[in-house]
Design an enzyme around this catalytic site. Sequence first.
Site, short mmCIF file in Angstrom:
data_model
loop_
_atom_site.label_atom_id
_atom_site.label_comp_id
_atom_site.label_asym_id
_atom_site.label_seq_id
_atom_site.Cartn_x
_atom_site.Cartn_y
_atom_site.Cartn_z
CG ASP A 1 -75.01 -34.59 2.65
OD1 ASP A 1 -75.97 -34.45 3.44
OD2 ASP A 1 -73.89 -34.08 2.84
CE1 TYR B 1 -85.55 -19.69 -4.71
CE2 TYR B 1 -83.93 -20.61 -3.20
CZ TYR B 1 -84.29 -19.65 -4.13
OH TYR B 1 -83.40 -18.69 -4.51
CD GLU C 1 -78.69 -29.69 8.50
OE1 GLU C 1 -79.30 -29.74 7.42
OE2 GLU C 1 -77.66 -29.01 8.68
CG HIS C 2 -76.12 -33.38 9.29
ND1 HIS C 2 -76.16 -32.04 8.94
CD2 HIS C 2 -76.62 -34.07 8.23
CE1 HIS C 2 -76.66 -31.92 7.72
NE2 HIS C 2 -76.95 -33.13 7.26
#
Length: 427
Positions: free
Chosen positions: A359, A128, A325-326
């Site tokens: 990223d 997705y 998360e980071h």
Amino acid sequence: MKVIASTDRAFKGALRRITSRSNRQSGPVETIARTILKAVERGGDRALIRYTKKFDRVTLKPTQFRISPEQVKEAYYQIRKEEGDALRYAAQRIMAFHERQRTKTWMYQDGGATLGQVVMPLDSVGLYVPGGKAVYPSSVLMSAIPAKVAGVKRVVMCTPMPKGGISPYLLVAADIAGVDEVYRIGGVQAIGAMAYGTKTIAGVDKIIGPGNVYVATAKRLLYGTVGLDMVAGPSELLVIADEAANAAHVAADLLCEAEHDEEAQVFFVTTSDRLAKEVVRQVQEQLKGLKRQKILAKSLARHAVAFVVGSMEEAIDLANQIAPEHLELSVDRPFDYLEKVRHAGALFLGRYTPPAVADYVAGPNHVLPTAGTARFFSSLSIHDYVKSSNIIAYSKEELSKVKDHVARIAQMEGLDAHAKSVESRFS
């Protein structure tokens, strides 16, 4: 962006709000997601047509769901050559990293027994890819390339088309990554289609990729019907910086993560009160020139906090409680703290490792656990696209050595058929 010292009365309350964040959604969201999923399960393509018209304002026939090879080819003519080169460069880096994660079937001999595991790719996965407030060709690469490295034969991609079309960047990225089928279906209805299957879209074994609150809720509701990577929430970044850190760089990194959406959460932890104030000033200054200023302003006002603590050990402890998360360590000798960090989706070490590099082009996957789930989830990897089955092969002689142990444990559990299944081979 509030500045709170660990000695302030507001410190514990602010930390509690952060650590109690969760992907669990309100009743109305779950009700809507459940309704759409049920409609797709029962109505198939008809439900997809109805909800695509309702949410994307596009009327499609089932024959128009899938993007044709000609449309993919046309997408290359809609982007600049250097943009295609950048996507190919990123793809090569992502592939090189994930090839190092390969695991193989293994076996060993233990007397007359052969034991081990056979490792095999999943038959099919569904990706997705969000397409609402931003376009993410990088997420296509990050989701599809590990699947192909793992050996998945059928990789399906679904993405919404809120303005009647799909970004050529997504189509080019899908082609570069080796996606087999692309469908212009988004939202909860796409998750339902991939999970249940319809006449036009065959179901998959596992669904990968982030989405909005409705998509995340739909994935959670389908756990068990289909495999899932993780239920991702809003983007997060926590930066730990010592007094020698460059405030402008820290501010730029915080803004980088906060621009995803209004619910993105960024935090800053430092031992320097002076640096905390300067970072806040830099955030306000740099915010003025950014395209997504309104989104950033809401994200910062709702969630951003700068913490001032007494020591680096206290800063690391705070990071472990938040489990971001980071996690960026803009400190001298960052590798000294590596083993002290217990919970983080990804670590960015040193003054010149902005999260944006990972990223896009570093190679490690950018699909990461959020909302504190880094305590028990890992980043997306090739391991999400394979499964293993245990191998057990006993000779008669080896079975005879263990049959009494099997019988005794079976008797402890009151399962005499277990015992007899072994004993029958020697009667």
